[in-house]
Design a protein around this motif. Sequence first.
Motif, PDB file in Angstrom:
ATOM      1  N   GLU A  92       0.831  -1.208   0.000  1.00 25.03           N
ATOM      2  CA  GLU A  92       0.000   0.000   0.000  1.00 25.03           C
ATOM      3  C   GLU A  92       0.868   1.263   0.000  1.00 25.03           C
ATOM      4  N   HIS A  93       0.825   2.006  -1.107  1.00 21.42           N
ATOM      5  CA  HIS A  93       1.608   3.242  -1.229  1.00 21.42           C
ATOM      6  C   HIS A  93       1.101   4.334  -0.293  1.00 21.42           C
ATOM      7  N   GLY A  94      -0.135   4.203   0.159  1.00 20.01           N
ATOM      8  CA  GLY A  94      -0.680   5.215   1.055  1.00 20.01           C
ATOM      9  C   GLY A  94      -0.035   5.248   2.417  1.00 20.01           C
ATOM     10  N   ILE A  95       0.698   4.171   2.790  1.00 19.07           N
ATOM     11  CA  ILE A  95       1.373   4.155   4.090  1.00 19.07           C
ATOM     12  C   ILE A  95       2.892   4.090   3.926  1.00 19.07           C
ATOM     13  N   ARG A  96       3.381   4.536   2.777  1.00 18.89           N
ATOM     14  CA  ARG A  96       4.821   4.478   2.548  1.00 18.89           C
ATOM     15  C   ARG A  96       5.527   5.718   3.124  1.00 18.89           C
ATOM     16  N   TRP A 125       7.495   9.152   4.115  1.00 16.20           N
ATOM     17  CA  TRP A 125       7.234  10.578   3.888  1.00 16.20           C
ATOM     18  C   TRP A 125       8.510  11.273   3.451  1.00 16.20           C
ATOM     19  N   PHE A 126       8.432  11.950   2.303  1.00 12.15           N
ATOM     20  CA  PHE A 126       9.501  12.830   1.852  1.00 12.15           C
ATOM     21  C   PHE A 126       8.937  14.244   1.788  1.00 12.15           C
ATOM     22  N   GLY A 127       9.701  15.220   2.289  1.00 10.79           N
ATOM     23  CA  GLY A 127       9.233  16.598   2.256  1.00 10.79           C
ATOM     24  C   GLY A 127       9.098  17.126   0.843  1.00 10.79           C
ATOM     25  N   ALA A 128       8.233  18.131   0.670  1.00 12.51           N
ATOM     26  CA  ALA A 128       8.034  18.742  -0.642  1.00 12.51           C
ATOM     27  C   ALA A 128       9.359  19.263  -1.183  1.00 12.51           C
ATOM     28  N   HIS A 149      11.619  12.293  -5.596  1.00 12.79           N
ATOM     29  CA  HIS A 149      12.131  11.431  -4.539  1.00 12.79           C
ATOM     30  C   HIS A 149      12.134   9.973  -5.014  1.00 12.79           C
ATOM     31  N   PRO A 150      12.802   9.080  -4.273  1.00 10.71           N
ATOM     32  CA  PRO A 150      12.819   7.666  -4.666  1.00 10.71           C
ATOM     33  C   PRO A 150      11.425   7.052  -4.673  1.00 10.71           C
ATOM     34  N   GLU A 151      11.206   6.186  -5.633  1.00  8.94           N
ATOM     35  CA  GLU A 151       9.978   5.396  -5.724  1.00  8.94           C
ATOM     36  C   GLU A 151      10.315   3.946  -5.403  1.00  8.94           C
ATOM     37  N   PRO A 152       9.387   3.200  -4.795  1.00  6.52           N
ATOM     38  CA  PRO A 152       9.635   1.778  -4.566  1.00  6.52           C
ATOM     39  C   PRO A 152       9.802   1.036  -5.893  1.00  6.52           C
ATOM     40  N   VAL A 164      -4.109   5.101  -2.506  1.00  9.64           N
ATOM     41  CA  VAL A 164      -3.609   6.452  -2.776  1.00  9.64           C
ATOM     42  C   VAL A 164      -2.101   6.386  -2.932  1.00  9.64           C
ATOM     43  N   ARG A 165      -1.539   7.322  -3.679  1.00  8.41           N
ATOM     44  CA  ARG A 165      -0.087   7.390  -3.870  1.00  8.41           C
ATOM     45  C   ARG A 165       0.367   8.829  -3.650  1.00  8.41           C
ATOM     46  N   PRO A 166       1.487   9.028  -2.952  1.00  7.47           N
ATOM     47  CA  PRO A 166       2.000  10.388  -2.761  1.00  7.47           C
ATOM     48  C   PRO A 166       2.668  10.910  -4.032  1.00  7.47           C
ATOM     49  N   SER A 167       2.808  12.214  -4.098  1.00  8.09           N
ATOM     50  CA  SER A 167       3.502  12.835  -5.221  1.00  8.09           C
ATOM     51  C   SER A 167       4.980  12.487  -5.192  1.00  8.09           C
ATOM     52  N   ARG A 168       5.575  12.315  -6.358  1.00  7.65           N
ATOM     53  CA  ARG A 168       7.016  12.050  -6.428  1.00  7.65           C
ATOM     54  C   ARG A 168       7.824  13.254  -5.945  1.00  7.65           C
ATOM     55  N   ARG A 169       7.213  14.415  -5.917  1.00  7.66           N
ATOM     56  CA  ARG A 169       7.892  15.628  -5.451  1.00  7.66           C
ATOM     57  C   ARG A 169       7.726  15.836  -3.948  1.00  7.66           C
ATOM     58  N   GLY A 170       7.193  14.854  -3.248  1.00  8.04           N
ATOM     59  CA  GLY A 170       7.066  14.956  -1.799  1.00  8.04           C
ATOM     60  C   GLY A 170       5.789  15.650  -1.360  1.00  8.04           C
ATOM     61  N   GLU A 171       5.686  15.869  -0.035  1.00  9.79           N
ATOM     62  CA  GLU A 171       4.444  16.385   0.545  1.00  9.79           C
ATOM     63  C   GLU A 171       4.722  17.338   1.697  1.00  9.79           C
ATOM     64  N   THR A 172       3.810  18.261   1.904  1.00  8.12           N
ATOM     65  CA  THR A 172       3.797  19.056   3.127  1.00  8.12           C
ATOM     66  C   THR A 172       3.187  18.189   4.222  1.00  8.12           C
ATOM     67  N   LEU A 173       3.213  18.671   5.453  1.00  5.07           N
ATOM     68  CA  LEU A 173       2.602  17.933   6.555  1.00  5.07           C
ATOM     69  C   LEU A 173       1.097  17.747   6.342  1.00  5.07           C
TER      70      LEU A 173
END
Length: 286
Positions: free
Chosen positions: A102-106, A108-111, A116-119, A140-149
Amino acid sequence: MVLERIYVVRHGFRATWSVDHRTGVYTGLPSPTGIAGDPALTSYGVDQAHQLGRHLATLEPKVDRVYSSPFYRCLQTMQPFMQQQQQQCGGSVDKKMLMLPEHGIREWFGAAPFDHPEPAEPGTLKAMFPSLDERYLSAVRPSRRGETLDQLQERVAAALKAIIMQCDADGARAVVLCSHAAVIILMGRILTGRIPPSVDADDFHAFTCGLSVYSRADPGNATVIHDNRDGRQEVAAPNTIGGWDCLVNSDCSFLTGGAERGWRFSGDESFPDTGTLSQSEPKHRL
């Protein structure tokens, strides 16, 4: 029957890696997947994973399903437990008990202004972990460019809601989620519906191979509510779920080394103007 227990575990002690915030280049020991920023467990971490696997097999209700971050260190952490389940099935892979990536629980990389690395791809991971369900589609999948809190909390909440709905529909009583420190801390806040005033609050813990246990406050009621301390009930805050109690907070009593490599938020780790976010520094160990 609805989901009653959520067992949350953090991956074991892993190899270090670092990233140059100016270039976005990740470096570290070679990974089995060949992906920089996707480290394996150390030999000590592998020992932790075996101890965790033995402990998970003793839990009640018994584990019906396993979700894991698709990064190598999390799948590797769950591997001893999955092998135990396979042995109980006479050496064959139990199709009712597969690891769901599940990518939704992978991680966290900051924006950041870079990727950022992908599995690794599902087929690559399947060859390494036979119990992996390579056909599973993440919620759900996070953005490859990371995320804010805020984006991280939104992502984790969406993943948890989808997982709970899946388990409710399939009649699973207990599930394991293997993830990373930042995500695990947010899982506690989202499931209980209790968001502290400051993100760096010391509330939910995430030690390496630590086990947290969440119980549905009312298994017969799937309504998304939580109780305030004064006894009133209210609808859970946005991007939370509520209705779950934390029974165990990152227990490590079954590990020979006890609680290690604890982690806490230190703010929003977005990359521009933040300096290096070396994962070899204790405050950034995920």
